[in-house]
Design a protein around this motif. Structure first.
Motif, PDB file in Angstrom:
ATOM      1  N   GLU A 405       0.843  -1.204   0.000  1.00 56.73           N
ATOM      2  CA  GLU A 405       0.000   0.000   0.000  1.00 56.73           C
ATOM      3  C   GLU A 405       0.876   1.251   0.000  1.00 56.73           C
ATOM      4  N   ALA A 406       1.947   1.203   0.771  1.00 60.17           N
ATOM      5  CA  ALA A 406       2.846   2.353   0.852  1.00 60.17           C
ATOM      6  C   ALA A 406       3.457   2.647  -0.526  1.00 60.17           C
ATOM      7  N   ARG A 407       3.850   1.580  -1.190  1.00 63.63           N
ATOM      8  CA  ARG A 407       4.448   1.695  -2.519  1.00 63.63           C
ATOM      9  C   ARG A 407       3.437   2.307  -3.499  1.00 63.63           C
ATOM     10  N   THR A 408       2.209   1.782  -3.457  1.00 66.60           N
ATOM     11  CA  THR A 408       1.166   2.296  -4.348  1.00 66.60           C
ATOM     12  C   THR A 408       0.891   3.772  -4.070  1.00 66.60           C
ATOM     13  N   LEU A 409       0.807   4.103  -2.787  1.00 70.42           N
ATOM     14  CA  LEU A 409       0.517   5.484  -2.413  1.00 70.42           C
ATOM     15  C   LEU A 409       1.620   6.434  -2.897  1.00 70.42           C
ATOM     16  N   LEU A 410       2.860   6.009  -2.773  1.00 76.44           N
ATOM     17  CA  LEU A 410       3.980   6.850  -3.211  1.00 76.44           C
ATOM     18  C   LEU A 410       3.968   7.043  -4.733  1.00 76.44           C
ATOM     19  N   LEU A 411       3.713   5.961  -5.452  1.00 73.33           N
ATOM     20  CA  LEU A 411       3.717   6.048  -6.916  1.00 73.33           C
ATOM     21  C   LEU A 411       2.528   6.859  -7.407  1.00 73.33           C
ATOM     22  N   TYR A 412       1.428   6.655  -6.751  1.00 72.53           N
ATOM     23  CA  TYR A 412       0.218   7.384  -7.100  1.00 72.53           C
ATOM     24  C   TYR A 412       0.439   8.881  -6.916  1.00 72.53           C
ATOM     25  N   ALA A 413       1.090   9.218  -5.804  1.00 71.26           N
ATOM     26  CA  ALA A 413       1.400  10.624  -5.525  1.00 71.26           C
ATOM     27  C   ALA A 413       2.355  11.173  -6.587  1.00 71.26           C
ATOM     28  N   PHE A 414       3.286  10.337  -6.991  1.00 70.30           N
ATOM     29  CA  PHE A 414       4.259  10.720  -8.026  1.00 70.30           C
ATOM     30  C   PHE A 414       3.536  11.070  -9.333  1.00 70.30           C
TER      31      PHE A 414
END
Lengths: 441, 249
Positions: A405-414
């Motif tokens: 989830e953390a990875r997805t959230l970071l990429l999504y923010a990117f």
């Protein structure tokens, strides 16, 4: 007997033959100025041939696997309105036009804006109704002499859209062009061609959306020519979500005059081989161009964005931000050329390309090219390519957010810097849905 | 609540913790002090589960469970919170969005229903007052462009929201002026309760004027070499660490 498409030994030969056969069927039309342009374009295509990786502009994008294939190019499809509905973007309102294998589908399309705001017609109909009017703009902006694919499109394109926005008109409803490749039965190729003319002080939003149906190969070779008269404003979104058998080569050629504003966002979510050329000529003072891009190749997908901004007049401004998320064996290319001509004093040009590489097998090639011939200019460019920030991941996990989830959230923010540029909420929702699915896969 | 025995940890080839023992009971505040390089931040990181460190021996039990066996997110869900010495900037994710995700992931872990938007906002308003933090800061990208004080205040705000059983403050005083220090300390004190415990890792006694500890431990060369009541902190402030080093040697 007409040979089936598989029987051609050579894709180029098939295309040349198709042109000549089509020409024989023409009556008076073959005498028009427009057709003479097509002939010149065909000659250019014949002489240029398909580019190889020895060509500087195609160094990282090899079209070999494309040209080895055979495609039907007659544009037929049995797609029904019901089948098409599976591709609909929920809650999308506005002028929605469908093109299946390159051909306009009037019965599936909805034009809602009044004619005093905008005139929208298919290229085929527009040529029939007003060959000289179309001919006055057709191929006037997109140069076919140096580009085989643009030449090919110029020679063979029969359909697409012509959009004219009269002076001072504000087109309230967006225009969404949906290009569907129906590859359910066999390999299909199409050559859509769009012409968008925005009058003085007028404003319009146009989206080009690309989808593929079926498991066979598809090839879209599209050219869009855009002309902005003085004080005109345009938002242009290109949205690509095709299959892993889809080839896409597109050129968007923009011509801007005094104080016109152009905002582009190119979002490439899926496709086997994608090449986007976005060429902008700032041929007027105080003209401004903004270019945003997001691409996320995974698997064996390849996405190549070439941008060219030609600052031809003083006091013009350009700003571009491209972002990439690359996974698996995905490859990306960003080539950004900024050209500042001797007269173009007081030019401001900014370019940035940022990438996150999630796998050791993914590759990103970036190449900024600045050619500056004026001395009083501000230009900057920067590219970064890195991995996901481990510190940020740990920080998020330490607050209870699981790794994925953390990875997805970071990429999504990117990705948000680019996605937030798209002002049509249903399209943004649709993109965010596809992106979330792709990131959590 | 927390029982550390003979904990040993390395980073790369370098041994940092060399048999550390510590017992923390609910309701207690423990201060960990010590000279630079003693292993203070390593202890905080190992407890939170930072993967750069490898635990080579010993055990850590948290409420009877093996903490070292858990991923960082599981430790958070079990009730451990680390206030970072250097909070990380997360571009594009607001504090609000970040905390909502974190809280609901923790609730999911505990088998609880997620908070709806109204419940979440109500809780947020309540906790914002606690640490005197501004709404506008919470809508910005987490820690991006925050001042040192804002970052630390945001850490304490997150702690207030997540209500951990065990809070570990890693050099929370570093880079803070006296006003910011007071606000942060007040926030921590308001969260003190008989059910919760706090470990304050600090180089200076200054913070302990505001967060008064029940116990002070001196960490030196990867071990706790001296423990005492809060007065030990004053002694360290006055005499420095050399007498401890001499005592151990």
């Amino acid at each position: 007997m007409t040979p089936t498409y598989e029987s051609y030994t050579d894709f180029k030969n098939q295309l040349l033959t198709a042109f000549r056969e089509g020409e024989e069927r023409l009556n008076g039309e073959s005498k028009t100025a427009l057709h003479q342009v097509r002939r010149q374009a065909l000659t250019a295509f014949d002489q240029l041939g398909f580019p190889t990786i020895r060509h500087e502009e195609w160094k990282y994008s090899n079209v070999n696997s494309l040209i080895k294939q055979r495609f039907t190019i007659d544009g037929t499809s049995t797609l029904t309105a019901d089948e098409l509905s599976s591709l609909e973007i929920p809650n999308l309102e506005g002028n929605v036009l469908y093109f299946v294998n390159g051909h306009y589908q009037a019965e599936m399309s909805h034009i809602v804006s009044p004619a005093d705001q905008v005139q929208i017609g298919s290229l085929a109909d527009s040529i029939k109704a007003d060959p000289d009017g179309v001919g006055a703009h057709f191929a006037r902006y997109a140069d076919y002499k140096d580009s085989a694919f643009t030449a090919l499109n110029t020679a063979l394109a029969t359909d697409g859209v012509v959009i004219r926005v009269p002076a001072n008109a504000q087109v309230e409803q967006p225009i969404i062009l949906r290009f569907i490749s129906d590859a359910r039965v066999n390999n299909v190729a199409s050559q859509p061609r769009n012409l968008i003319l925005v009058g003085k002080n007028a404003e319009v939003t146009v989206t080009e959306s690309f989808r593929t149906l079926g498991d066979n190969s598809s090839f879209v070779n599209i050219v869009t020519e855009i002309s902005l008269d003085r004080d005109a404003r345009m938002q242009y979104y290109k949205v690509q979500d095709e299959t892993n058998q889809a080839y896409h080569i597109g050129t968007t050629q923009v011509h801007q005059t005094d104080n016109s504003h152009f905002y582009a966002a190119t979002v490439t979510l899926n496709g086997n081989f994608v090449r986007n050329n976005l060429n902008i000529v700032l041929n007027g003072q105080y003209a401004e161009a903004f270019m945003y891009g997001l691409y996320m190749p995974n698997g064996r997908q390849h996405v190549d964005n070439h941008t060219l901004v030609d600052h031809a007049m003083p006091n013009s401004y350009s700003n571009e931000l491209y972002k990439g998320i690359l996974d698996d064996s995905g490859t990306g290319v960003f080539n950004g050329k900024i050209f500042v001509r001797p007269d173009a004093q007081k030019t401001n040009a900014y370019q940035s390309c940022k990438n996150v590489v999630l796998s050791p097998n993914a590759t990103m090639n970036t190449k900024p090219q600045l050619e500056i011939y004026a001395d009083d200019v501000k230009c900057s460019h920067g590219t970064t390519t890195g991995q996901l920030n481990d510190e940020a991941l740990f920080y998020m996990r330490s607050r209870g957010i699981p790794k994925d989830e953390a990875r997805t959230l970071l990429l999504y923010a990117f990705a948000q810097d680019v996605l937030s540029q798209i002002k049509i909420q249903p399209i943004r929702d649709y993109l965010e849905g596809v992106i979330t699915a792709k990131l959590t896969k | 609540m927390l029982s550390i025995s003979n904990l040993q940890a390395v980073i790369g080839e370098k041994q940092i913790l060399r048999g550390l023992d510590l017992e923390v009971k609910a309701g207690e505040v423990h201060a960990i002090m010590g000279p630079n390089g003693a292993g203070k931040s390593t202890l905080a990181s190992v407890l939170a589960g930072r993967e750069d460190y490898e635990v080579t021996g010993g055990s850590v039990l948290f409420d009877g469970k093996d903490l070292l066996d858990m991923a960082p997110e599981e430790r958070a869900a079990e009730g451990i919170f680390l206030a970072f010495q250097y909070p990380v900037e997360i571009p594009g994710v607001s504090t609000t969005n970040f905390l909502k995700t974190a809280m609901n992931e923790i609730r999911k872990y505990r088998g609880e229903q997620p908070l709806d938007a109204v419940q979440f906002l109500k809780l947020m308003k309540e906790k914002m007052q606690l640490v005197n933090i501004d709404q506008s800061l919470l809508s910005r990208s987490l820690n991006e462009g925050f001042s040192g004080g804002e970052k630390k205040r945001n850490e304490i705000f997150q702690m207030a929201m997540l209500e951990p059983k065990l809070a570990i403050l890693d050099e929370t005083d570093s880079g803070l002026d006296i006003d910011a220090l007071r606000i942060v300390a007040e926030g921590v004190n308001k969260l003190r309760s008989p059910e919760r415990a706090t470990i304050v890792v600090t180089h200076y006694q200054r913070l302990l004027d505001y967060i008064v500890p029940d116990f002070v431990h001196v960490l030196y060369k990867g071990r706790i070499v001296k423990s005492g009541p809060k007065e030990l902190a004053y002694e360290l402030e006055e005499k420095g660490y050399d007498w401890i080093k001499a005592e151990v040697a």
